[in-house]
Design an enzyme around this catalytic site. Structure first.
Site, PDB file in Angstrom:
ATOM      1  N   ASP A 286       0.873  -1.058   0.133  1.00 35.69           N
ATOM      2  CA  ASP A 286      -0.162  -0.121   0.014  1.00 35.69           C
ATOM      3  C   ASP A 286       0.867   1.231   0.025  1.00 35.69           C
ATOM      4  OD1 ASP A 286      -2.562   1.300   0.245  1.00 35.69           O
ATOM      5  OD2 ASP A 286      -1.900   1.970   2.321  1.00 35.69           O
TER       6      ASP A 286
ATOM      7  N   HIS B 220      -1.720   3.941  -1.517  1.00 38.37           N
ATOM      8  CA  HIS B 220      -1.601   4.309   0.319  1.00 38.37           C
ATOM      9  C   HIS B 220      -3.116   4.780   0.455  1.00 38.37           C
ATOM     10  CE1 HIS B 220       1.245   6.563   3.287  1.00 38.37           C
ATOM     11  NE2 HIS B 220       0.241   6.143   3.867  1.00 38.37           N
TER      12      HIS B 220
END
Ligand code: NAI
Length: 344
Positions: free
Chosen positions: A258, A295
């Site tokens: 991520d 993210h």
């Protein structure tokens, strides 16, 4: 109070306008990230509000001080993008230490299940009416060992989720949590043992000088063949070149990321019309056993609301009283961390 809000996204505004409106804090939203080129936008404001990929280095801090800015309000937990030593004694820095550990831990499990049960492949296949199951074989999580590096708020929620799946947990933390190790299904171990015995490794520690590239050629060589690596913490915990080599050699079974060390110019933005310059990221994304999200582990309604509420409270309290429990100390911990010796 007037706050210059950098790297603003549409999803930030409703919750910050709501909580800001209740406390007389006015946000001016700038799409630009804070850095040496954009710092002038902060002129005339009482504070700045920044996120994970804003650059808060010594030069930016010095200019903010010259502009009379009293406060840097991080709307995130991690603070590796702030030169804390330089900020000390010059400007206050507050953060949101916890907003939803569930958001990040649940996203981590979502990535793991997607990867090992090939959901990302199945989604694309069935949309094309391809109902073949070739190359879709996964494995059970039940009975597998997961190594969790960092047993703070997010790490502990992730451990609870893994225990629900019947997994064994090996943990490593510089400051082990009291009462977590039951000597059986959850056990603290040294890093080498964790690397050697884990089928899956998940990173939940902060990025510090000690944890930089904690996953590199050396540590990967200690891991089981086929290890699945999960990183929803900070990109630079992983040496991406070493990971790519591990994927290419088939030593690493899968990776779910991520976060990425060089994410700051790419993540959160639509780059679909551009040629990606980062060959390592492009190659990783091209792999069938690598999943990259941008993210987004934090991005739930609950987390956004908690982030805005705490940030507004931090701003009001700090500007009114000159202190706040969520203020970071010069070594990068909170006042609470300092008292408990957990300041790193
Ligand atoms: P936390 O502060 O509650 O826990 C971090 C843990 O790491 C603590 O137990 C600490 O003792 C441990 N630690 C510190 N230094 C260490 C070292 N050298 N080796 C091993 N462990 C070490 O933080 P929390 O809330 O659990 O967040 C963890 C990380 O998750 C954050 O630092 C941040 O980088 C990342 N994060 C990512 C998000 C995303 O959207 N992908 C959102 C929020 C946080």
């Amino acid at each position: 109070m007037k706050i210059a809000f950098f790297d603003a996204k549409n999803y930030d505004k409703p919750s910050f306008d709501r909580f800001g409106g209740e406390q007389d804090v006015e946000f001016k939203y700038f799409e630009a990230k804070l850095n040496e080129d954009t710092v002038e936008l902060a002129a005339g404001y009482d504070g700045v509000c920044v996120f994970v990929n804003d650059t808060v280095n010594a030069a930016v801090i010095d200019r903010l001080c010259e502009l009379g800015i009293k406060l840097i309000a991080l709307r995130c937990a991690g603070f590796n993008n702030v030169d804390m030593k330089h900020a000390f004694g010059r400007i206050h820095v507050v953060r949101v230490p916890a907003y939803s550990p569930y958001a990040v831990a649940e996203h981590t499990m979502a990535l793991l299940l997607t990867s090992i049960r090939r959901i990302h492949k199945a989604y694309i296949r069935t949309r094309d009416f391809n109902f073949s199951l070739n190359n879709m074989t996964g494995f059970d999580l039940h009975g597998k060992t997961v190594g969790v590096i960092g047993t703070g708020r997010i790490g502990r929620v992730f451990i609870d989720i893994c225990r629900g799946f019947g997994m064994k947990v090996l943990c490593y933390d510089k400051f082990p949590a009291q009462g977590l190790d039951n000597g059986d299904t959850v056990r603290y171990a040294e890093l080498d043992e964790l690397f050697a015995k884990s089928d899956i490794i998940s990173l939940h520690c902060p990025l510090t000088e000690e944890t930089y590239h904690i996953i590199d050629v050396d540590s990967l060589s200690k891991c089981k063949k086929g290890v699945v690596l999960l990183n929803t913490s900070r990109g630079a915990l992983v040496d991406a070149e070493a990971l790519l080599a591990g994927i290419k050699s088939r030593h690493v079974g899968a990776a779910c990321l991520d976060v990425y060390e060089e994410e700051s110019d790419l993540f959160f933005e639509d780059n679909s019309g551009h040629i990606l310059e980062d060959d390592t990221l492009a190659r990783l994304i091209s792999m069938p056993n690598v999943i990259v999200t941008s993210h987004q582990a934090f991005l739930t309604e609950e987390a956004l609301s908690n982030i805005a509420e705490t940030t507004v409270q931090n701003i009001v309290e700090l500007l009114a009283t000159g202190s706040c429990p969520n203020e970071l100390c010069y070594r990068g911990g909170t006042a609470e961390d300092c008292k408990s010796g957990k300041c790193f």
